[in-house]
Design an enzyme around this catalytic site. Structure first.
Site, PDB file in Angstrom:
ATOM      1  N   HIS A   1      77.233  66.890  50.924  1.00 23.98           N
ATOM      2  CA  HIS A   1      76.900  65.592  51.529  1.00 23.98           C
ATOM      3  C   HIS A   1      75.734  64.880  50.860  1.00 23.98           C
ATOM      4  O   HIS A   1      75.247  63.885  51.398  1.00 23.98           O
ATOM      5  CB  HIS A   1      76.544  65.754  53.006  1.00 23.98           C
ATOM      6  CG  HIS A   1      77.664  66.204  53.885  1.00 23.98           C
ATOM      7  ND1 HIS A   1      78.448  65.339  54.603  1.00 23.98           N
ATOM      8  CD2 HIS A   1      78.126  67.445  54.144  1.00 23.98           C
ATOM      9  CE1 HIS A   1      79.343  66.032  55.288  1.00 23.98           C
ATOM     10  NE2 HIS A   1      79.167  67.316  55.024  1.00 23.98           N
TER      11      HIS A   1
ATOM     12  N   LYS B   1      66.976  54.488  51.726  1.00 22.42           N
ATOM     13  CA  LYS B   1      67.797  53.540  52.506  1.00 22.42           C
ATOM     14  C   LYS B   1      67.171  52.142  52.519  1.00 22.42           C
ATOM     15  O   LYS B   1      67.793  51.181  52.948  1.00 22.42           O
ATOM     16  CB  LYS B   1      67.992  54.062  53.926  1.00 22.42           C
ATOM     17  CG  LYS B   1      68.802  55.372  53.986  1.00 22.42           C
ATOM     18  CD  LYS B   1      68.927  55.895  55.402  1.00 22.42           C
ATOM     19  CE  LYS B   1      69.518  57.290  55.498  1.00 22.42           C
ATOM     20  NZ  LYS B   1      70.983  57.346  55.444  1.00 22.42           N
TER      21      LYS B   1
ATOM     22  N   THR C   1      78.305  56.299  57.266  1.00 25.06           N
ATOM     23  CA  THR C   1      79.381  56.135  58.237  1.00 25.06           C
ATOM     24  C   THR C   1      79.052  54.971  59.171  1.00 25.06           C
ATOM     25  O   THR C   1      79.962  54.358  59.739  1.00 25.06           O
ATOM     26  CB  THR C   1      79.598  57.423  59.067  1.00 25.06           C
ATOM     27  OG1 THR C   1      78.315  57.951  59.409  1.00 25.06           O
ATOM     28  CG2 THR C   1      80.386  58.456  58.303  1.00 25.06           C
TER      29      THR C   1
ATOM     30  N   LYS D   1      81.333  51.820  60.973  1.00 23.27           N
ATOM     31  CA  LYS D   1      81.337  51.417  62.388  1.00 23.27           C
ATOM     32  C   LYS D   1      81.075  49.915  62.517  1.00 23.27           C
ATOM     33  O   LYS D   1      81.702  49.229  63.322  1.00 23.27           O
ATOM     34  CB  LYS D   1      80.280  52.206  63.162  1.00 23.27           C
ATOM     35  CG  LYS D   1      80.557  53.699  63.197  1.00 23.27           C
ATOM     36  CD  LYS D   1      79.373  54.507  63.709  1.00 23.27           C
ATOM     37  CE  LYS D   1      79.532  55.969  63.353  1.00 23.27           C
ATOM     38  NZ  LYS D   1      78.302  56.738  63.515  1.00 23.27           N
TER      39      LYS D   1
ATOM     40  N   LYS E   1      69.737  53.285  61.175  1.00 19.92           N
ATOM     41  CA  LYS E   1      70.017  54.535  60.465  1.00 19.92           C
ATOM     42  C   LYS E   1      68.703  55.278  60.360  1.00 19.92           C
ATOM     43  O   LYS E   1      67.649  54.719  60.723  1.00 19.92           O
ATOM     44  CB  LYS E   1      70.589  54.269  59.071  1.00 19.92           C
ATOM     45  CG  LYS E   1      69.788  53.232  58.259  1.00 19.92           C
ATOM     46  CD  LYS E   1      70.397  52.971  56.900  1.00 19.92           C
ATOM     47  CE  LYS E   1      71.596  52.059  56.923  1.00 19.92           C
ATOM     48  NZ  LYS E   1      72.800  52.648  56.391  1.00 19.92           N
ATOM     49  N   ARG E   2      68.722  56.532  59.882  1.00 25.68           N
ATOM     50  CA  ARG E   2      67.454  57.228  59.675  1.00 25.68           C
ATOM     51  C   ARG E   2      66.559  56.405  58.751  1.00 25.68           C
ATOM     52  O   ARG E   2      67.055  55.663  57.896  1.00 25.68           O
ATOM     53  CB  ARG E   2      67.704  58.616  59.065  1.00 25.68           C
ATOM     54  CG  ARG E   2      68.283  59.599  60.043  1.00 25.68           C
ATOM     55  CD  ARG E   2      67.342  59.895  61.185  1.00 25.68           C
ATOM     56  NE  ARG E   2      66.237  60.693  60.745  1.00 25.68           N
ATOM     57  CZ  ARG E   2      65.986  61.944  61.154  1.00 25.68           C
ATOM     58  NH1 ARG E   2      66.762  62.524  62.034  1.00 25.68           N
ATOM     59  NH2 ARG E   2      64.938  62.599  60.702  1.00 25.68           N
TER      60      ARG E   2
HETATM   61  O1  RUG Z   1      73.156  61.176  53.796  1.00 24.85           O
HETATM   62  C1  RUG Z   1      74.473  61.574  54.093  1.00 24.85           C
HETATM   63  C2  RUG Z   1      75.349  60.370  54.410  1.00 24.85           C
HETATM   64  O2  RUG Z   1      75.440  59.538  53.283  1.00 24.85           O
HETATM   65  C3  RUG Z   1      76.736  60.821  54.826  1.00 24.85           C
HETATM   66  O3  RUG Z   1      77.498  59.745  55.278  1.00 24.85           O
HETATM   67  C4  RUG Z   1      76.652  61.853  55.929  1.00 24.85           C
HETATM   68  C5  RUG Z   1      78.000  62.430  56.293  1.00 24.85           C
HETATM   69  O4  RUG Z   1      78.687  62.825  55.159  1.00 24.85           O
HETATM   70  O5  RUG Z   1      75.810  62.932  55.539  1.00 24.85           O
HETATM   71  C6  RUG Z   1      74.474  62.515  55.286  1.00 24.85           C
HETATM   72  N1  RUG Z   1      73.659  63.716  55.069  1.00 24.85           N
HETATM   73  C7  RUG Z   1      73.527  64.441  53.973  1.00 24.85           C
HETATM   74  N2  RUG Z   1      72.932  64.278  56.025  1.00 24.85           N
HETATM   75  N3  RUG Z   1      72.356  65.337  55.552  1.00 24.85           N
HETATM   76  C8  RUG Z   1      72.684  65.472  54.296  1.00 24.85           C
HETATM   77  C9  RUG Z   1      72.202  66.556  53.402  1.00 24.85           C
HETATM   78  O6  RUG Z   1      72.098  67.767  54.079  1.00 24.85           O
END
Ligand code: RUG
Length: 835
Positions: free
Chosen positions: A370, A567, A669, A673, A561-562
């Site tokens: 991810h 970002k 994601t 949405k 978002k976070r």
């Molecule tokens: O930062 C990513 C997002 O871009 C992605 O959409 C989401 C689901 O696939 O995962 C997020 N992410 C990646 N959260 N933690 C990580 C690394 O552990």
């Protein structure tokens, strides 16, 4: 009538009945018998609990029949291993998926209550940080809806992601006590508890048959107790299980120590054990080297695998066929230690030969990556790993040796390549590389958007791709339309259904039929009217909770978002200040009124992200209180952004901010949405934005910014943000205004770290993208004034988002990675359960 039949009918009536009167009585009964309250002294939460239990009763036959089905048949079950499941509130989505929302609304109304008030009582299980955990939740819902046999395994954190409060514009973290009033959606299963070992040492021995074996003599043992939560599919009987593990002391009270007067010693073990699942790590990109986190990871993975082996053997299965019973997906590297644990269980505990065990393991696991951020690729210092999991380290060495032998042949002894591929990083201090373990131990490796999957092959997993190109796949993320349209935007859902029927709920591609209405004046009017109404709702909420008046006719420009430098919420802030400067320079300037809405949590230790929140709230304070601005710009920071709070936000957006530096966001994601709910996107060519733009049409997407290639070139040729600062007057003016203390009551030090990072370093290239972003925002403003054009673009965005359903994503996983097929669940009355 036999006693059994009478019993069955009675149960049907009291616990499964869906008549309004039956439901009303069931709620009243649960209030009396489970909450122990008369209605006149019951709190809203008591009523919520009574209702939740009423709904739980009604899903129980589906759940138990689903479980029975999987046990009895020779079906392959997906096991989704994830350290995070960010489910969001249960009640609303369960009512929808069971198809009983209106009945329950009526029954609740007959009891003198409003369903919305009860829904608002639910404390959501915040067992995740953001996108990764929320994706796992969407996937669990789609798996159930598609009638795929599946089980989710994770951790039952006692405290989930912290609650965010704002004090003086700063983020303050408050403990999340989601369990304080009880959780009606879970069932503990202490009878299925397993033991998990930690620390100690290993010892070689020869078994009865003269074979060399290793045993692990642990220093500590912790008990894992499963808590099961039902995940209901939409209008199907399938109700899958999310099994979350809680750590308990193997022996919760040490009487020997107590008798010797050592009270604290006596409870020590209990405290140590329970600490394991006490709290979720609040970082959405991993944090290196925290022992407790590795303990958490190993704990839930070991619990899950022991559970699967028990289920498999319980059904008479042979462990050599384990992979035929379970397809295990590793959601990022967090559960990657599963590769070593399955080998240990098979070889040490169940005495399979190494090669047979390895074959089973590789056939069992799939790995989803991810992130591309190098700092987010998990690795554990060798001494830490070895002291906690001594046997696993030996197993990893063995896997590594065999793997490198194979790679040596492929790369003709290229020692640099081998060092790069090794499961052990030996370039300095030694580490275990979890992504490498996951790659070697899995038969399939996937990224989460096309661009991300390509970049994985070119960058962080390049060497693995050269070795095993056939293992690599892409599985673009998706979101569930049940929560992210039907539940969160009932008005728009109804309009859609009135025009194209209900099939879109499970076949999101059907939304394409809306294209026929994109130019239809009457449809456009209704579409706009709904957007206006949900914007008004959000405006009312903001007025009530934050005491900020916002104009529902202004352009709602939203970034939720976070909070992260990559970002680039601070790029958005630079735009706000630029508009503000334009108004100050020319008070009569004609600009489109905008409401900028932010939401998101910063990791508690991420100082820069916390400063980004402070800069947003500080700019908000100045801009919102400046009479010269005359309601043309408002800035709002929504505190405590979580699933519950996000649900009214996506439908109210006109503009979705997806402005990460190209190459940094794996997928996203939230972008899906927003677009699904008719927001237009301003975005870079990053993550799934690329595919969203292709799907909705370039003309319906506001694109700006450097491409990945340009980012790389710029960085290679020596990027100097200072040049951009000097040659862009508006940018300079905006940055200088922050620097001058204008937004910080004259304090010039407060935002210095943020400003310095931008002008001297700017790792995320805000300054390089600034002008393109501002120009693009100007286009957005112009286009928003062309009401019909904007509405058409909005309709086309929703109409073309079908691909981004998590149903599509799950179908692809089922077909290309898990090789599983749906089975439908038949309902049988419980009296026949053991027949
Ligand atoms: O930062 C990513 C997002 O871009 C992605 O959409 C989401 C689901 O696939 O995962 C997020 N992410 C990646 N959260 N933690 C990580 C690394 O552990």
């Amino acid at each position: 009538m036999t006693t059994e039949q009478t019993q069955s009918i009675q149960v049907e009536d009291d616990r499964s009945g869906l008549g309004i009167e039956t439901l009303r009585r069931a709620i009243a009964d649960n209030l009396f018998y489970l909450q122990g309250k008369w209605p006149e002294i019951a709190t809203l939460n008591d009523f919520y609990m009574a209702l939740a239990n009423t709904v739980r009763d009604r899903l129980m036959p589906r759940w138990l029949n689903t479980i029975r089905n999987y046990r009895r048949s020779e079906v392959r079950v997906v096991a989704y291993l994830s350290a995070e499941f960010l489910l969001g509130p249960h009640l609303g989505i369960k009512l929808i998926n069971l198809g009983i929302e209106e009945l329950v609304r009526q029954a609740v109304a007959d009891s003198g209550l409003a369903l919305e008030d009860l829904l608002a009582q639910e404390e959501e299980p915040g067992l995740g940080n953001g996108g990764l955990g929320r994706l796992a939740a969407c996937y669990m819902e789609s798996l159930a809806t598609l009638e795929i046999p599946a089980i989710g395994y994770g951790i039952r954190y006692e405290f989930g992601i912290f609650d965010q409060e704002l004090r003086d514009g700063w983020q303050v973290e408050v403990t999340d006590k989601w369990l304080q009033y009880g959780n009606p959606w879970e069932i503990p299963r202490p009878e299925s508890a397993v033991m998990v070992r930690f620390g100690g040492r290993t010892e070689a021995y020869t078994d009865d048959e003269g074979a060399y074996r290793v045993r692990w003599i642990p220093a500590r043992v912790v008990k894992g107790v499963p808590y099961d939560t039902p995940i209901v599919g939409y209008y199907v009987n399938t109700t899958n299980t999310l099994r979350l593990w809680r750590a308990e002391a193997a022996e919760s009270f040490n009487f020997q120590a107590f008798n010797q007067g050592d009270y604290y010693g006596a409870v020590d073990q209990k405290i140590y054990s329970e600490n394991l699942t006490k709290v979720l790590y609040p970082n959405d990109e991993p944090l290196q080297g925290k022992q407790l986190r590795l303990e958490q990871q190993y704990f839930f993975v070991s619990c899950a695998l022991q559970d699967m082996i028990r289920l498999h053997r319980g059904a008479g299965g042979d462990l050599r066929q384990f992979h035929q019973k379970f397809a295990v997906q590793l959601n990022d590297t967090h559960p990657a230690v599963a590769v070593a644990e399955l080998m240990r269980l098979l070889v040490d505990e169940h005495r399979l030969p190494w090669d047979a065990a390895w074959e089973v393991s590789q056939s069992t696991f799939g790995f989803t990556n991810h992130t591309l951020l190098p700092e987010a690729l998990e690795k554990w210092p060798l001494p830490l790993f070895g002291s906690l999991l001594p046997r696993h380290l030996e197993i990893i060495y063995e896997i590594n040796q065999r793997f490198l032998d194979q790679a040596r042949v492929h790369f003709l002894g290229d020692s640099q390549k081998l060092a790069q591929l090794s499961l052990i990083d030996e370039s300095g201090e030694r580490y275990v590389r979890m992504a490498h373990l996951a790659c070697v131990g899995s038969h399939a490796i996937n990224g989460v958007a096309e661009l991300h999957s390509e970049l994985l092959k070119q960058t962080v997993l390049k060497d693995f791709y050269q070795l095993w190109p056939q293992k690599f796949q892409n599985k673009t993320n998706g979101v569930t339309p049940r929560r992210w349209l039907l539940l969160c935007n009932p008005r728009l859902s109804q309009l859609i259904t009135e025009h194209i029927g209900t099939d879109w709920v499970c076949q999101l591609e059907q939304l394409r039929q809306l294209e026929a209405y994109a130019e239809d004046r009457e449809f456009q009017r209704q579409w706009r009217q709904i957007k206006r109404a949900v914007k008004q709702d959000l405006a009312d909420h903001i007025q009530q909770t934050l005491n900020i008046a916002i104009n529902p006719d202004s352009l709602f420009d939203i970034q939720v978002k976070r909070i992260h430098e990559y970002k680039r919420q601070h790029l958005n802030v630079l735009h706000i200040i630029t508009l503000y400067n334009r108004i100050r320079r020319n008070p009569d300037i004609d600009i489109v009124p905008r409401t900028f809405i932010f939401g998101g949590k910063a990791a508690p230790g991420y100082i820069m992200a916390k400063l980004m929140i402070k800069v947003i709230t500080s700019v908000a304070e100045v801009v919102n209180n400046d009479p010269q601005v005359c309601d043309r710009i408002k800035v709002v920071f929504l505190p405590d952004y979580n699933v519950t709070n996000s649900q009214p936000v996506y439908p109210a957006a006109d503009l979705s901010e997806q402005i990460s530096t190209a190459g940094k966001e794996a997928s996203g994601t939230g972008n899906m949405k927003f677009s699904l709910n008719g927001a237009l996107t301003i975005g870079t060519l990053d993550g799934a934005n690329v595919e969203i733009r292709q799907a909705v049409g370039a003309e319906n997407f506001f694109l700006f910014g450097l491409t990945i290639e340009e980012v790389q070139q710029l960085q290679e040729s020596g990027y100097n943000p200072w040049d951009y600062y000097n040659r862009t007057p508006d940018l300079k003016e905006a940055i200088n205004l922050i620097n001058s203390g204008f937004f910080s009551h004259g304090n010039r030090e407060l935002f210095k770290p943020l400003v310095d990072s931008l002008v001297y370093d700017d790792p995320y290239l805000l300054l390089a993208d600034y002008s393109a972003y501002i120009d693009c925002q100007d286009t957005v403003g112009q286009r928003f004034r062309e009401t019909d054009t904007w509405t058409r673009m909005s309709i086309l965005n929703s109409a073309r988002m079908g691909y981004f359903s998590s149903d599509r994503a799950i179908r692809e996983y089922c077909q290309d990675i898990w090789h599983v097929t749906p089975i439908s669940v038949q309902l049988k009355p419980y009296v026949q359960a053991d027949a």
